[in-house]
Scaffold this motif. Structure first.
Motif, mmCIF file in Angstrom:
data_model
loop_
_atom_site.group_PDB
_atom_site.id
_atom_site.type_symbol
_atom_site.label_atom_id
_atom_site.label_comp_id
_atom_site.label_asym_id
_atom_site.label_seq_id
_atom_site.Cartn_x
_atom_site.Cartn_y
_atom_site.Cartn_z
ATOM 1 N N TYR A 125 0.839 -1.201 0.000
ATOM 2 C CA TYR A 125 0.000 0.000 0.000
ATOM 3 C C TYR A 125 0.870 1.244 0.000
ATOM 4 C CZ TYR A 125 -3.262 -3.548 1.542
ATOM 5 O OH TYR A 125 -4.002 -4.683 1.641
ATOM 6 N N GLY A 126 0.567 2.169 -0.866
ATOM 7 C CA GLY A 126 1.264 3.439 -0.885
ATOM 8 C C GLY A 126 2.656 3.367 -1.473
ATOM 9 N N ASP A 127 3.342 4.487 -1.397
ATOM 10 C CA ASP A 127 4.695 4.624 -1.931
ATOM 11 C C ASP A 127 5.610 5.198 -0.870
ATOM 12 O OD1 ASP A 127 4.071 3.829 -4.615
ATOM 13 O OD2 ASP A 127 3.126 5.788 -4.900
ATOM 14 N N LYS A 128 6.769 4.591 -0.726
ATOM 15 C CA LYS A 128 7.728 5.120 0.242
ATOM 16 C C LYS A 128 8.531 6.240 -0.411
ATOM 17 C CE LYS A 128 11.582 1.965 -0.549
ATOM 18 N NZ LYS A 128 12.544 1.100 0.084
ATOM 19 N N LEU A 129 9.082 7.085 0.433
ATOM 20 C CA LEU A 129 9.953 8.147 -0.067
ATOM 21 C C LEU A 129 11.230 7.503 -0.578
ATOM 22 C CD1 LEU A 129 9.483 10.806 2.741
ATOM 23 C CD2 LEU A 129 8.501 10.827 0.459
ATOM 24 N N ASP A 130 11.688 7.951 -1.739
ATOM 25 C CA ASP A 130 12.918 7.419 -2.290
ATOM 26 C C ASP A 130 13.751 8.556 -2.870
ATOM 27 O OD1 ASP A 130 11.599 8.075 -4.623
ATOM 28 O OD2 ASP A 130 11.297 6.028 -5.286
ATOM 29 N N LYS A 131 14.771 8.203 -3.627
ATOM 30 C CA LYS A 131 15.669 9.236 -4.148
ATOM 31 C C LYS A 131 14.984 10.167 -5.149
ATOM 32 C CE LYS A 131 17.589 6.143 -7.631
ATOM 33 N NZ LYS A 131 18.801 5.499 -8.134
ATOM 34 N N TYR A 132 13.846 9.766 -5.702
ATOM 35 C CA TYR A 132 13.126 10.599 -6.663
ATOM 36 C C TYR A 132 12.066 11.484 -6.006
ATOM 37 C CZ TYR A 132 15.414 7.430 -9.885
ATOM 38 O OH TYR A 132 16.351 6.704 -10.566
ATOM 39 N N SER A 133 11.776 11.267 -4.757
ATOM 40 C CA SER A 133 10.743 12.047 -4.070
ATOM 41 C C SER A 133 11.077 13.531 -4.049
ATOM 42 C CB SER A 133 10.545 11.529 -2.647
ATOM 43 O OG SER A 133 10.100 10.193 -2.677
ATOM 44 N N ALA A 134 12.344 13.852 -3.866
ATOM 45 C CA ALA A 134 12.758 15.262 -3.861
ATOM 46 C C ALA A 134 12.482 15.892 -5.225
ATOM 47 C CB ALA A 134 14.229 15.392 -3.493
ATOM 48 N N PHE A 135 12.722 15.140 -6.303
ATOM 49 C CA PHE A 135 12.452 15.661 -7.650
ATOM 50 C C PHE A 135 10.952 15.897 -7.847
ATOM 51 C CE2 PHE A 135 16.515 13.410 -8.608
ATOM 52 C CZ PHE A 135 17.244 14.540 -8.993
ATOM 53 N N GLU A 136 10.141 14.999 -7.319
ATOM 54 C CA GLU A 136 8.689 15.172 -7.414
ATOM 55 C C GLU A 136 8.252 16.438 -6.693
ATOM 56 O OE1 GLU A 136 7.304 11.516 -5.725
ATOM 57 O OE2 GLU A 136 7.494 10.426 -7.611
ATOM 58 N N LEU A 137 8.795 16.657 -5.516
ATOM 59 C CA LEU A 137 8.445 17.837 -4.734
ATOM 60 C C LEU A 137 8.917 19.119 -5.423
ATOM 61 C CD1 LEU A 137 7.023 18.616 -2.159
ATOM 62 C CD2 LEU A 137 9.195 18.435 -0.951
ATOM 63 N N VAL A 138 10.123 19.089 -5.970
ATOM 64 C CA VAL A 138 10.645 20.252 -6.696
ATOM 65 C C VAL A 138 9.790 20.505 -7.942
ATOM 66 C CG1 VAL A 138 12.601 21.102 -8.060
ATOM 67 C CG2 VAL A 138 12.998 20.096 -5.812
ATOM 68 N N GLY A 139 9.411 19.445 -8.646
ATOM 69 C CA GLY A 139 8.558 19.596 -9.827
ATOM 70 C C GLY A 139 7.220 20.220 -9.484
ATOM 71 N N PHE A 140 6.641 19.787 -8.375
ATOM 72 C CA PHE A 140 5.382 20.379 -7.924
ATOM 73 C C PHE A 140 5.584 21.865 -7.624
ATOM 74 C CE2 PHE A 140 2.633 21.678 -4.414
ATOM 75 C CZ PHE A 140 1.403 21.516 -5.020
ATOM 76 N N GLY A 141 6.674 22.182 -6.936
ATOM 77 C CA GLY A 141 6.972 23.585 -6.620
ATOM 78 C C GLY A 141 7.130 24.431 -7.871
ATOM 79 N N ILE A 142 7.781 23.889 -8.894
ATOM 80 C CA ILE A 142 7.957 24.611 -10.160
ATOM 81 C C ILE A 142 6.605 24.862 -10.820
ATOM 82 C CG2 ILE A 142 8.861 24.406 -12.515
ATOM 83 C CD1 ILE A 142 11.327 23.017 -11.257
ATOM 84 N N CYS A 143 5.721 23.881 -10.784
ATOM 85 C CA CYS A 143 4.377 24.067 -11.352
ATOM 86 C C CYS A 143 3.617 25.174 -10.631
ATOM 87 C CB CYS A 143 3.586 22.771 -11.268
ATOM 88 S SG CYS A 143 4.104 21.512 -12.425
ATOM 89 N N VAL A 144 3.649 25.164 -9.305
ATOM 90 C CA VAL A 144 2.966 26.203 -8.528
ATOM 91 C C VAL A 144 3.577 27.565 -8.841
ATOM 92 C CG1 VAL A 144 2.554 27.082 -6.196
ATOM 93 C CG2 VAL A 144 2.246 24.660 -6.675
ATOM 94 N N LEU A 145 4.887 27.631 -8.858
ATOM 95 C CA LEU A 145 5.577 28.883 -9.154
ATOM 96 C C LEU A 145 5.212 29.387 -10.549
ATOM 97 C CD1 LEU A 145 7.627 30.883 -7.980
ATOM 98 C CD2 LEU A 145 9.418 29.534 -9.076
ATOM 99 N N GLY A 146 5.145 28.469 -11.523
ATOM 100 C CA GLY A 146 4.756 28.848 -12.879
ATOM 101 C C GLY A 146 3.371 29.443 -12.940
ATOM 102 N N ILE A 147 2.426 28.853 -12.242
ATOM 103 C CA ILE A 147 1.054 29.384 -12.227
ATOM 104 C C ILE A 147 1.032 30.756 -11.569
ATOM 105 C CG2 ILE A 147 -1.228 29.071 -11.182
ATOM 106 C CD1 ILE A 147 -0.884 26.070 -11.697
ATOM 107 N N ILE A 148 1.755 30.907 -10.473
ATOM 108 C CA ILE A 148 1.783 32.185 -9.750
ATOM 109 C C ILE A 148 2.410 33.284 -10.608
ATOM 110 C CG2 ILE A 148 2.862 33.361 -7.781
ATOM 111 C CD1 ILE A 148 2.334 30.764 -6.184
ATOM 112 N N ILE A 149 3.495 32.962 -11.303
ATOM 113 C CA ILE A 149 4.148 33.967 -12.151
ATOM 114 C C ILE A 149 3.314 34.246 -13.399
ATOM 115 C CG2 ILE A 149 6.168 34.417 -13.604
ATOM 116 C CD1 ILE A 149 7.823 32.867 -11.488
#
Length: 176
Positions: free
Chosen positions: A115-139
């Motif tokens: 069940y679910g997904d554990k945090l791994d070495k790609y989790s940081a990239f997912e979080l950064v990607g989400f942040g970039i999307c939010v930043l793009g919408i805001i800008i």
């Protein structure tokens, strides 16, 4: 805002056309594709209906899914009609983020790899990607104006257009 359509009618029209395209175009194409094209996975509509018929749990899950999607779509249309497309963009962006959080929490609460997904070495990239999307919408929507960009129109023109848009939205809501 070009047409005076209630949110529930819009969701119904969207659902009708989505079903129409899925049933008459997508499902037939998926059923005639060679199974080897999908790494051994393929669509078998007859088998899917047989599974639904033999499993009460699966049928209940399908009904719950349909209700959830209807509520989600209705909420999105309401947000757009009451606020703006900017708010809806942020609302739409929150969905995968919340699913990611729920999936991660599920893994650590159940302590099971099933069940679910554990945090791994790609989790940081997912979080950064989400942040970039939010930043793009805001800008893009000029919520945060960067000095390195040239923006067309003045702040007065932008606020004038926004107030005019809000008046039209309010007028539209009053006529419903």
């Amino acid at each position: 805002h070009d047409y005076n359509v209630s949110p529930i009618d819009l969701i119904g029209i969207e659902g009708f056309w989505g079903s129409y395209i899925t049933i008459l175009i997508c499902i037939p194409i998926c059923n005639i594709l060679n199974p080897t094209l999908g790494v051994g996975l393929y669509e078998n509509t007859g088998e899917a209906f047989a599974m639904l018929k033999s499993s009460k749990k699966l049928t209940i899950l399908l009904i719950c899914y349909m209700i959830t999607i209807t509520i989600y779509s209705y909420g999105g249309v309401l947000v757009t009609s009451q606020e703006s497309a900017v708010h809806r963009s942020l609302y739409e962006l929150a969905r995968p983020f919340l699913v990611w959080i729920a999936s991660t929490l599920t893994y650590y609460i159940t302590k099971s790899p099933l069940y679910g997904d554990k945090l791994d070495k790609y989790s940081a990239f997912e979080l950064v990607g989400f942040g970039i999307c939010v930043l793009g919408i805001i800008i893009y929507n000029r919520i945060w104006k960067l000095p390195c960009f040239v923006y067309s129109g003045t702040d007065e023109e932008t606020s004038e257009l926004m107030s005019l848009n809000n008046e039209l939205v309010q007028e539209n809501n009053n006529s419903l």
